[in-house]
Each structure stands twice: as structure tokens, then as C-alpha cells.
Design a protein around this motif. Structure first.
Motif, PDB file in Angstrom:
ATOM      1  N   ASP A 185       0.825  -1.215   0.000  1.00 38.44           N
ATOM      2  CA  ASP A 185       0.000   0.000   0.000  1.00 38.44           C
ATOM      3  C   ASP A 185       0.856   1.261   0.000  1.00 38.44           C
ATOM      4  O   ASP A 185       0.500   2.270  -0.619  1.00 38.44           O
ATOM      5  N   SER A 186       1.976   1.212   0.708  1.00 32.96           N
ATOM      6  CA  SER A 186       2.838   2.392   0.814  1.00 32.96           C
ATOM      7  C   SER A 186       3.834   2.499  -0.332  1.00 32.96           C
ATOM      8  O   SER A 186       4.582   3.480  -0.413  1.00 32.96           O
ATOM      9  N   GLY A 187       3.859   1.480  -1.200  1.00 29.88           N
ATOM     10  CA  GLY A 187       4.769   1.511  -2.341  1.00 29.88           C
ATOM     11  C   GLY A 187       6.171   1.031  -2.030  1.00 29.88           C
ATOM     12  O   GLY A 187       7.076   1.194  -2.855  1.00 29.88           O
ATOM     13  N   ASP A 188       6.380   0.439  -0.866  1.00 32.05           N
ATOM     14  CA  ASP A 188       7.708  -0.027  -0.489  1.00 32.05           C
ATOM     15  C   ASP A 188       8.048  -1.389  -1.094  1.00 32.05           C
ATOM     16  O   ASP A 188       9.215  -1.783  -1.110  1.00 32.05           O
ATOM     17  N   LEU A 189       7.027  -2.116  -1.555  1.00 34.52           N
ATOM     18  CA  LEU A 189       7.247  -3.409  -2.199  1.00 34.52           C
ATOM     19  C   LEU A 189       6.570  -3.423  -3.555  1.00 34.52           C
ATOM     20  O   LEU A 189       5.548  -2.775  -3.763  1.00 34.52           O
ATOM     21  N   SER A 190       7.139  -4.196  -4.472  1.00 29.22           N
ATOM     22  CA  SER A 190       6.460  -4.484  -5.732  1.00 29.22           C
ATOM     23  C   SER A 190       5.575  -5.717  -5.529  1.00 29.22           C
ATOM     24  O   SER A 190       5.699  -6.433  -4.522  1.00 29.22           O
ATOM     25  N   ILE A 191       4.706  -5.977  -6.482  1.00 29.63           N
ATOM     26  CA  ILE A 191       3.855  -7.165  -6.387  1.00 29.63           C
ATOM     27  C   ILE A 191       4.715  -8.424  -6.361  1.00 29.63           C
ATOM     28  O   ILE A 191       4.457  -9.353  -5.582  1.00 29.63           O
ATOM     29  N   ASN A 192       5.745  -8.473  -7.190  1.00 31.62           N
ATOM     30  CA  ASN A 192       6.615  -9.652  -7.213  1.00 31.62           C
ATOM     31  C   ASN A 192       7.284  -9.865  -5.859  1.00 31.62           C
ATOM     32  O   ASN A 192       7.365 -10.998  -5.364  1.00 31.62           O
ATOM     33  N   GLN A 193       7.780  -8.789  -5.260  1.00 35.12           N
ATOM     34  CA  GLN A 193       8.423  -8.917  -3.945  1.00 35.12           C
ATOM     35  C   GLN A 193       7.418  -9.369  -2.898  1.00 35.12           C
ATOM     36  O   GLN A 193       7.715 -10.245  -2.074  1.00 35.12           O
ATOM     37  N   GLY A 194       6.234  -8.764  -2.911  1.00 34.30           N
ATOM     38  CA  GLY A 194       5.203  -9.160  -1.948  1.00 34.30           C
ATOM     39  C   GLY A 194       4.789 -10.602  -2.119  1.00 34.30           C
ATOM     40  O   GLY A 194       4.583 -11.331  -1.129  1.00 34.30           O
ATOM     41  N   TYR A 195       4.684 -11.041  -3.355  1.00 34.35           N
ATOM     42  CA  TYR A 195       4.311 -12.430  -3.636  1.00 34.35           C
ATOM     43  C   TYR A 195       5.400 -13.396  -3.161  1.00 34.35           C
ATOM     44  O   TYR A 195       5.103 -14.429  -2.552  1.00 34.35           O
ATOM     45  N   ASN A 196       6.664 -13.055  -3.430  1.00 36.56           N
ATOM     46  CA  ASN A 196       7.761 -13.941  -3.030  1.00 36.56           C
ATOM     47  C   ASN A 196       7.848 -14.070  -1.510  1.00 36.56           C
ATOM     48  O   ASN A 196       8.054 -15.172  -0.978  1.00 36.56           O
ATOM     49  N   ILE A 197       7.677 -12.955  -0.798  1.00 36.19           N
ATOM     50  CA  ILE A 197       7.717 -13.011   0.670  1.00 36.19           C
ATOM     51  C   ILE A 197       6.548 -13.858   1.174  1.00 36.19           C
ATOM     52  O   ILE A 197       6.710 -14.689   2.075  1.00 36.19           O
ATOM     53  N   THR A 198       5.381 -13.644   0.596  1.00 38.93           N
ATOM     54  CA  THR A 198       4.196 -14.408   1.013  1.00 38.93           C
ATOM     55  C   THR A 198       4.409 -15.896   0.817  1.00 38.93           C
ATOM     56  O   THR A 198       4.083 -16.717   1.697  1.00 38.93           O
ATOM     57  N   ARG A 199       4.956 -16.251  -0.320  1.00 40.68           N
ATOM     58  CA  ARG A 199       5.194 -17.669  -0.619  1.00 40.68           C
ATOM     59  C   ARG A 199       6.226 -18.264   0.338  1.00 40.68           C
ATOM     60  O   ARG A 199       6.082 -19.405   0.799  1.00 40.68           O
ATOM     61  N   GLN A 200       7.260 -17.502   0.659  1.00 35.71           N
ATOM     62  CA  GLN A 200       8.316 -18.008   1.541  1.00 35.71           C
ATOM     63  C   GLN A 200       7.817 -18.205   2.973  1.00 35.71           C
ATOM     64  O   GLN A 200       8.106 -19.231   3.598  1.00 35.71           O
ATOM     65  N   VAL A 201       7.086 -17.232   3.505  1.00 35.03           N
ATOM     66  CA  VAL A 201       6.681 -17.346   4.912  1.00 35.03           C
ATOM     67  C   VAL A 201       5.575 -18.387   5.100  1.00 35.03           C
ATOM     68  O   VAL A 201       5.384 -18.869   6.229  1.00 35.03           O
ATOM     69  N   ARG A 202       4.854 -18.739   4.036  1.00 37.76           N
ATOM     70  CA  ARG A 202       3.819 -19.771   4.170  1.00 37.76           C
ATOM     71  C   ARG A 202       4.417 -21.131   4.498  1.00 37.76           C
ATOM     72  O   ARG A 202       3.716 -22.018   4.984  1.00 37.76           O
ATOM     73  N   GLU A 203       5.714 -21.292   4.230  1.00 40.39           N
ATOM     74  CA  GLU A 203       6.381 -22.557   4.552  1.00 40.39           C
ATOM     75  C   GLU A 203       6.749 -22.651   6.031  1.00 40.39           C
ATOM     76  O   GLU A 203       7.157 -23.710   6.500  1.00 40.39           O
ATOM     77  N   LEU A 204       6.609 -21.530   6.758  1.00 42.05           N
ATOM     78  CA  LEU A 204       6.939 -21.505   8.185  1.00 42.05           C
ATOM     79  C   LEU A 204       5.720 -21.877   9.032  1.00 42.05           C
ATOM     80  O   LEU A 204       4.583 -21.782   8.564  1.00 42.05           O
ATOM     81  N   PRO A 205       5.950 -22.260  10.281  1.00 41.79           N
ATOM     82  CA  PRO A 205       4.813 -22.443  11.189  1.00 41.79           C
ATOM     83  C   PRO A 205       4.010 -21.147  11.285  1.00 41.79           C
ATOM     84  O   PRO A 205       4.571 -20.053  11.235  1.00 41.79           O
ATOM     85  N   GLU A 207       2.656 -19.430  13.589  1.00 46.29           N
ATOM     86  CA  GLU A 207       2.968 -18.445  14.631  1.00 46.29           C
ATOM     87  C   GLU A 207       4.234 -17.643  14.312  1.00 46.29           C
ATOM     88  O   GLU A 207       4.504 -16.631  14.949  1.00 46.29           O
ATOM     89  N   GLN A 208       5.018 -18.074  13.320  1.00 43.05           N
ATOM     90  CA  GLN A 208       6.252 -17.371  12.966  1.00 43.05           C
ATOM     91  C   GLN A 208       6.094 -16.479  11.730  1.00 43.05           C
ATOM     92  O   GLN A 208       6.980 -15.693  11.408  1.00 43.05           O
ATOM     93  N   ARG A 209       4.969 -16.592  11.030  1.00 41.48           N
ATOM     94  CA  ARG A 209       4.845 -15.945   9.718  1.00 41.48           C
ATOM     95  C   ARG A 209       4.834 -14.424   9.807  1.00 41.48           C
ATOM     96  O   ARG A 209       5.483 -13.753   9.008  1.00 41.48           O
ATOM     97  N   ASP A 210       4.100 -13.863  10.755  1.00 37.97           N
ATOM     98  CA  ASP A 210       3.993 -12.405  10.839  1.00 37.97           C
ATOM     99  C   ASP A 210       5.357 -11.758  11.090  1.00 37.97           C
ATOM    100  O   ASP A 210       5.724 -10.768  10.443  1.00 37.97           O
ATOM    101  N   GLU A 211       6.093 -12.311  12.046  1.00 39.62           N
ATOM    102  CA  GLU A 211       7.401 -11.738  12.373  1.00 39.62           C
ATOM    103  C   GLU A 211       8.368 -11.894  11.215  1.00 39.62           C
ATOM    104  O   GLU A 211       9.109 -10.954  10.872  1.00 39.62           O
ATOM    105  N   ALA A 212       8.354 -13.067  10.578  1.00 38.99           N
ATOM    106  CA  ALA A 212       9.260 -13.299   9.448  1.00 38.99           C
ATOM    107  C   ALA A 212       8.920 -12.367   8.289  1.00 38.99           C
ATOM    108  O   ALA A 212       9.814 -11.833   7.618  1.00 38.99           O
ATOM    109  N   ALA A 213       7.643 -12.152   8.057  1.00 37.29           N
ATOM    110  CA  ALA A 213       7.232 -11.262   6.973  1.00 37.29           C
ATOM    111  C   ALA A 213       7.676  -9.833   7.255  1.00 37.29           C
ATOM    112  O   ALA A 213       8.166  -9.126   6.366  1.00 37.29           O
ATOM    113  N   ALA A 214       7.502  -9.394   8.499  1.00 44.54           N
ATOM    114  CA  ALA A 214       7.909  -8.033   8.862  1.00 44.54           C
ATOM    115  C   ALA A 214       9.415  -7.839   8.664  1.00 44.54           C
ATOM    116  O   ALA A 214       9.862  -6.800   8.157  1.00 44.54           O
ATOM    117  N   LEU A 215      10.210  -8.832   9.044  1.00 47.77           N
ATOM    118  CA  LEU A 215      11.663  -8.753   8.855  1.00 47.77           C
ATOM    119  C   LEU A 215      12.022  -8.727   7.375  1.00 47.77           C
ATOM    120  O   LEU A 215      12.913  -7.975   6.950  1.00 47.77           O
TER     121      LEU A 215
END
Length: 235
Positions: A185-205, A207-215
Motif C-alpha cells: 500500500d505504501s509503495g515499499d514493495l512491488s507485487i513480485n516482492q510481496g508475492y515472493n515473501i508471502t510464498r516463503q513465509v507460508r512454509e513456516l509455522p 505463529e512465525q509468519r507475521d514476524e518473518a514477513a515483517a523482517l
């Protein structure tokens, strides 16, 4: 869609504002809204607000709201639309030429059109099967199904995005942690970057996804700042 040629004054008819239409597009920035307000106060509302035949505002929500707020008269031009989906599509096509909407914003608008697109598809299927029954074909031929609607393609076409990009937007909307959506929303990520982060953190438990995504978001923002600094240094 066509212009009926009918014009009403706000002193004659009261329009209806539907949230689904008023919130279809991203809101104007504070600067844009202030400039519009200054223009209306100085010159009046010289562009008509567009309404459908049921007096629902289709385009011109900001002008209509500012005029009501300041007690100023305005005109309404009546356009005829097949349904609300056509009205929303027309409003989007009209505003795309006036606003600099990025792909993420267009994708979010497309998702707002999804219920209307699916409703039209169901209506078309019912009409198709009704015609089969009325013609007597259903009694003499094997059952034939009309092609199911390709929602991703329909959404992509509605806003002018590629199907793959629309697919990523849909995945982000359904699965991305809040930090990813806020960064988009703020323009800090592209759709590709947002998609890649989403795909990566979904492999985590979970309870860890929110923190990993924020990092991950903070890491991408830091990389962006470094690239900008390097570009300035090169200049």
C-alpha cells in the motif's frame, strides 16, 4: 452504456451514494482533495456528477460530497448501464486516465469487482441453461455446460493487468501477512516482492509468519534505500 441526455439539478433530485461505488477507487490524497475543493469554491462544479437511471452516483463522488458540504448546487448527467459491473468498469476506465494508479492499486480494484463478475457469470449460465430447456434441446441432446468463467482472466482484463500479475495479487490478498499488504500500500514493495515473501513465509509455522514477513519487508526496504543511494552517487 450510453448517455441518456437527461440532466438533473441537485435542487431537483437527490442522488444515492453506495459504498461499493464510492470506495471502488483509492481516495484522493489530501493535496488533491484540497485542490479540488479550492477549484469548486472558486469556479463552481462545472463538471456534472454521473448517475445511473436509479440516481446512484457512478462517477464524481468527491465533487458531489464537496458540493453538499458547502451547500453548492451541481448537475447530474444520467447514464444508462447494463448492470453495476458495467457501471464500475466505466468508472474505472474513466478514472484510470486521470490518476496514476499502480499495479497493486489496480489489482485491489479488480478484487472489488470479483463478486459482480461471478454474479454475472452465474446469471449467464442460468440464461444459457434456460434457453436450452425452452428450445427443447435438453430433452434430445446430452447435457451441455457453458464454459466456466475464468475469474483470474476476467479480473485481469477488467483493470488491464496480466493474468500472472493478477494471480499474484489474488494470492497476496488471500495469504499475505499484514506487513506485506501495508508495504504494498505504501509503495515499499512491488507485487513480485510481496508475492515472493508471502510464498516463503507460508512454509513456516503459522505463529512465525507475521514476524518473518515483517523482517523480510524491512530487508527489502533497506535494499531499496541502498539502491537509491547508489543511483544518486552515480549521478
Amino acid at each position: 452504456m450510453h448517455n441518456t441526455g437527461t440532466i438533473y439539478s441537485s435542487t431537483e433530485r437527490i442522488p444515492t451514494v453506495l459504498p461499493e461505488m464510492a470506495e471502488l477507487l483509492p481516495p484522493l490524497t489530501g493535496e488533491q482533495l484540497a485542490a479540488l475543493e479550492t477549484d469548486i469554491l472558486k469556479n463552481g462544479c462545472y463538471s456534472p456528477v454521473i448517475v445511473n437511471e436509479d440516481m446512484v452516483v457512478i462517477d464524481g463522488h468527491n465533487r458531489q460530497r464537496l458540493c453538499e458540504q458547502h451547500g453548492l448546487p451541481y448537475q447530474m448527467a444520467v447514464f444508462s448501464f447494463e448492470d453495476m459491473l458495467e457501471a464500475k468498469q466505466w468508472a474505472l476506465d474513466t478514472q484510470k486516465g486521470r490518476r496514476n494508479l499502480d499495479k497493486w492499486e489496480l489489482g485491489k480494484i479488480a478484487l472489488r469487482l470479483k463478486p459482480d463478475i461471478e454474479a454475472r457469470a452465474r446469471a449467464n449460465q442460468q440464461e444459457y441453461h434456460g434457453n436450452q430447456y425452452d428450445s427443447g434441446l435438453s430433452a434430445t441432446l446430452p447435457e451441455v455446460h457453458s464454459d466456466p468463467v475464468d475469474t483470474r482472466r476476467e479480473l485481469a482484463d477488467a483493470v488491464g493487468l496480466g493474468e500472472r500479475t493478477m494471480g499474484k495479487v489474488m494470492q497476496i490478498d488471500e495469504h499475505a501477512p499484514t506487513a506485506v499488504k501495508e508495504a504494498l500500500d505504501s509503495g515499499d514493495l512491488s507485487i513480485n516482492q510481496g508475492y515472493n515473501i508471502t510464498r516463503q513465509v507460508r512454509e513456516l509455522p503459522e505463529e512465525q509468519r507475521d514476524e518473518a514477513a515483517a523482517l523480510a519487508v524491512e530487508l527489502e526496504k533497506a535494499k531499496k534505500e541502498i539502491r537509491q543511494c547508489d543511483a544518486e552517487a552515480d549521478r
